[in-house]
Design a protein around this motif. Sequence first.
Motif, PDB file in Angstrom:
ATOM      1  N   CYS A  60      30.592  42.117  40.824  1.00  0.00           N
ATOM      2  CA  CYS A  60      31.592  42.427  39.787  1.00  0.00           C
ATOM      3  C   CYS A  60      30.844  42.922  38.611  1.00  0.00           C
ATOM      4  CB  CYS A  60      32.484  41.296  39.150  1.00  0.00           C
ATOM      5  SG  CYS A  60      33.571  41.546  38.075  1.00  0.00           S
ATOM      6  N   THR A  61      31.218  44.165  38.086  1.00  0.00           N
ATOM      7  CA  THR A  61      30.290  44.763  37.195  1.00  0.00           C
ATOM      8  C   THR A  61      30.708  44.137  35.781  1.00  0.00           C
ATOM      9  OG1 THR A  61      32.044  46.256  36.601  1.00  0.00           O
ATOM     10  CG2 THR A  61      30.479  47.016  38.135  1.00  0.00           C
ATOM     11  N   GLU A  62      31.788  43.453  35.471  1.00  0.00           N
ATOM     12  CA  GLU A  62      32.063  42.585  34.426  1.00  0.00           C
ATOM     13  C   GLU A  62      31.364  41.281  34.255  1.00  0.00           C
ATOM     14  OE1 GLU A  62      36.140  41.307  32.275  1.00  0.00           O
ATOM     15  OE2 GLU A  62      36.007  43.527  32.814  1.00  0.00           O
ATOM     16  N   CYS A  63      31.587  40.392  35.418  1.00  0.00           N
ATOM     17  CA  CYS A  63      31.246  39.347  35.456  1.00  0.00           C
ATOM     18  C   CYS A  63      29.824  39.085  35.888  1.00  0.00           C
ATOM     19  CB  CYS A  63      31.991  38.263  36.680  1.00  0.00           C
ATOM     20  SG  CYS A  63      33.524  38.401  36.738  1.00  0.00           S
ATOM     21  N   GLY A  64      29.386  39.930  36.744  1.00  0.00           N
ATOM     22  CA  GLY A  64      27.827  39.830  37.144  1.00  0.00           C
ATOM     23  C   GLY A  64      27.390  38.904  38.184  1.00  0.00           C
ATOM     24  N   ALA A 122      38.496  39.472  37.414  1.00  0.00           N
ATOM     25  CA  ALA A 122      38.595  40.734  36.336  1.00  0.00           C
ATOM     26  C   ALA A 122      39.201  41.808  36.732  1.00  0.00           C
ATOM     27  CB  ALA A 122      37.085  40.818  36.093  1.00  0.00           C
ATOM     28  N   ASP A 123      39.804  42.577  35.751  1.00  0.00           N
ATOM     29  CA  ASP A 123      40.541  43.969  35.932  1.00  0.00           C
ATOM     30  C   ASP A 123      39.797  44.860  36.920  1.00  0.00           C
ATOM     31  OD1 ASP A 123      42.574  42.770  34.455  1.00  0.00           O
ATOM     32  OD2 ASP A 123      42.021  43.588  32.395  1.00  0.00           O
ATOM     33  N   ILE A 124      38.536  44.889  36.467  1.00  0.00           N
ATOM     34  CA  ILE A 124      37.718  46.145  37.146  1.00  0.00           C
ATOM     35  C   ILE A 124      37.465  45.558  38.841  1.00  0.00           C
ATOM     36  CG2 ILE A 124      35.141  44.982  36.553  1.00  0.00           C
ATOM     37  CD1 ILE A 124      35.888  48.570  36.965  1.00  0.00           C
ATOM     38  N   ALA A 125      37.582  44.361  38.846  1.00  0.00           N
ATOM     39  CA  ALA A 125      37.225  43.842  40.359  1.00  0.00           C
ATOM     40  C   ALA A 125      38.431  44.168  41.100  1.00  0.00           C
ATOM     41  CB  ALA A 125      37.199  42.160  40.308  1.00  0.00           C
ATOM     42  N   ILE A 126      39.649  43.731  40.496  1.00  0.00           N
ATOM     43  CA  ILE A 126      41.152  44.276  40.940  1.00  0.00           C
ATOM     44  C   ILE A 126      41.059  45.681  41.540  1.00  0.00           C
ATOM     45  CG2 ILE A 126      43.622  44.176  41.015  1.00  0.00           C
ATOM     46  CD1 ILE A 126      42.844  41.619  38.907  1.00  0.00           C
TER      47      ILE A 126
END
Length: 158
Positions: free
Chosen positions: A27-31, A40-44
Amino acid sequence: MENEEDAVKNTRLVEARARNISHNVRCTECGSQSIEDSQADIAILLRKLIRDEIRAGKSDKDIFKKLENDYGETVLYAPKFDMQTAALWLSPILVAGAAAGVWAYKKHKQNTNVHIMALNLVRGVALTPKEKETMLDLLTPPPSNGTTPSWWRRWPGQ
């Protein structure tokens, strides 16, 4: 009826491939989570993108390549081995080799010094207090408490 079964099989296949890919993408937001585990929205969005790419007929390799091109190599949990990552992958081996080299050099130096000290003793050259201590440590047998060491009892013929 058969079309429904094919549609269900196709949906299961898409889901299985998508989950497999999602577990291997960071995930680029969580890492610290894969996009499969992240909310996270980006993961979805990335999970939806992966499913769309699978439905479009792309291979897993093509999907990984697209994600790497769009988000960088850090998005993948298993980066490829190339010259940039070679130092990272090989550094533990290099450090262990250097440590073994230093240890071997010190051991060799110590043995060489013992030989030189023994030659000086034979020649009648006085030893320094540190050299005397080293020679006594090497030449003094270990204390015996009257028992045979366990390794000696296992020795063949004893």
